[in-house]
Design an enzyme around this catalytic site. Structure first.
Site, PDB file in Angstrom:
ATOM      1  N   LYS A 208      20.500   0.152  21.008  1.00 37.21           N
ATOM      2  CA  LYS A 208      20.603   1.591  20.732  1.00 37.21           C
ATOM      3  C   LYS A 208      19.653   1.894  19.735  1.00 37.21           C
ATOM      4  CE  LYS A 208      23.573   3.502  17.062  1.00 37.21           C
ATOM      5  NZ  LYS A 208      24.768   3.501  16.079  1.00 37.21           N
TER       6      LYS A 208
ATOM      7  N   ALA B 129      28.377   8.617  15.818  1.00 32.55           N
ATOM      8  CA  ALA B 129      28.173   9.025  14.545  1.00 32.55           C
ATOM      9  C   ALA B 129      29.090  10.330  14.195  1.00 32.55           C
ATOM     10  CB  ALA B 129      26.700   9.341  14.270  1.00 32.55           C
TER      11      ALA B 129
ATOM     12  N   ASN C 209      32.120   3.497  13.479  1.00 32.76           N
ATOM     13  CA  ASN C 209      31.918   2.238  12.701  1.00 32.76           C
ATOM     14  C   ASN C 209      32.711   2.627  11.497  1.00 32.76           C
ATOM     15  OD1 ASN C 209      29.593  -0.105  11.897  1.00 32.76           O
ATOM     16  ND2 ASN C 209      31.217   0.208  10.868  1.00 32.76           N
ATOM     17  N   SER C 210      32.138   3.687  10.749  1.00 33.73           N
ATOM     18  CA  SER C 210      32.599   3.795   9.250  1.00 33.73           C
ATOM     19  C   SER C 210      34.055   4.100   9.394  1.00 33.73           C
ATOM     20  CB  SER C 210      32.017   4.900   8.801  1.00 33.73           C
ATOM     21  OG  SER C 210      30.638   4.707   8.448  1.00 33.73           O
TER      22      SER C 210
END
Lengths: 258, 69
Positions: free
Chosen positions: A94, A182, A204-205
């Site tokens: 990535k 993102a 992710n977050s």
């Protein structure tokens, strides 16, 4: 879905950073049913030789997608990718080349330089890129079969800020694996990505910062599945005005005779 | 035998001259399966660890897996 000729049943790629504990991380990945998880590199700590994270990775039936987080120029990203290939024994990368700390947006010029070098060196590059069609086309010209345009700034949870550009990418690059990476904040963002016809979502977050990451991982799994099924089922076109769904013909009290 | 000084992950580190990367990892107790090494920005493949001799002032990066997004 096929990524780099690998058949995957999940369209949910999950990051492994910033979970409350390794145990919660492991259970969130299980709950997400993700088959691809992102990882990174760090300098070894000399005080302890054991790496508990590696032990968790070894227990999971997931492919690893190492990132080049924290790189600000092509050379650092290239060297980080080569180190990652040694540590994780994969040619998947990535590729992140960051422009500045405030936005964490990609530095597209450096990204293109690094992509060119890494593809020639045998890597399968998953570039974290802007949603600009000309940049994406350039990455495809260099040999990328997978693109990962941002939905909004990393970690912001703002969702999809430019639906027009994302839709354009899907229309113009039908044979490329498109993954939004993102900015995803809630499951409806992920579902919307999939309804556009994107191949997958990487986040992710939104899971690791949830109050209950394990439950949130499941919510995203379901949203991504729902969005994909809706795309395949064919979403009705939007109309400007109302169109009655119930047939008017022969309604009771109608003045019209049979 | 003389000692030489290298920069290991940004910190000065002293070791005997004629030390290979393989020796360094053994001294530190690391399993080479879980790590990767760059010397002066050149990535060293694992197969070369026995052949690469550390030199005075080498900048060595020794990395391993970490959580990432």
């Amino acid at each position: 879905m096929k990524l780099d000729n690998i058949e995957l049943s999940s369209r949910f790629l999950l990051g492994t950073a910033a979970y409350p504990s390794l145990d919660i991380l492991q259970n969130a990945i299980i709950s997400a049913e993700s088959e691809v998880i992102t990882v990174s590199l760090t300098r070894v700590k000399f005080a302890s030789q054991d790496n508990q994270f590696f032990e968790v990775l070894n227990k999971l039936p997931c492919r690893l997608l190492p990132n080049t987080a924290g790189c600000y120029c092509a050379l650092d990203a290239i060297n980080t990718a080569k180190l990652a290939r040694e540590v994780f024994n994969t040619s998947w990368i990535k590729l992140e080349v960051i422009a500045d700390d405030y936005t964490l947006q990609p530095n597209c010029l450096e990204l293109i330089k690094a992509t060119d070098v890494l593809i020639k060196d045998g890597f399968t590059v998953f570039p974290y890129c802007t949603d600009d069609f000309s940049i994406c086309q350039e990455l495809v010209n260099l040999g990328c079969k997978i693109l990962m345009p941002m939905g909004s700034p990393i970690g912001s949870g703002q969702g999809l800020l430019n639906l027009f550009n994302l839709r354009l990418l899907r229309d113009k690059l039908p044979s490329i694996n498109l993954i939004v990476d993102a900015g995803i904040g809630c499951p409806s963002d992920a579902s919307q990505v999939m309804e556009l016809g994107f191949d997958a979502v990487l986040l992710n977050s939104a899971v690791s910062h949830a109050v209950n990451p394990i439950a949130m991982a499941e919510a995203f799994k379901l949203a991504i599945k729902a969005g994909r099924i809706a795309y395949e089922a064919g979403i009705m076109p939007k109309r400007d005005f109302a169109v009655a769904s119930t047939p008017y013909f022969n309604r009771p009290f109608s003045k019209q005779g049979i | 035998m003389h000692n030489i000084s290298i920069i290991l992950n940004g910190i000065s580190y002293s070791l005997q001259e004629r030390t290979t990367l393989h020796d360094l990892l053994n001294n530190l107790g690391f399993n080479k399966g879980n790590i990767a090494i760059a010397i002066n920005n050149n990535i060293i493949p694992k197969a070369k660890y026995l052949e690469v001799w550390l030199q005075e002032n080498d900048k060595v990066e020794l990395v391993t897996a970490f959580q990432g997004g």
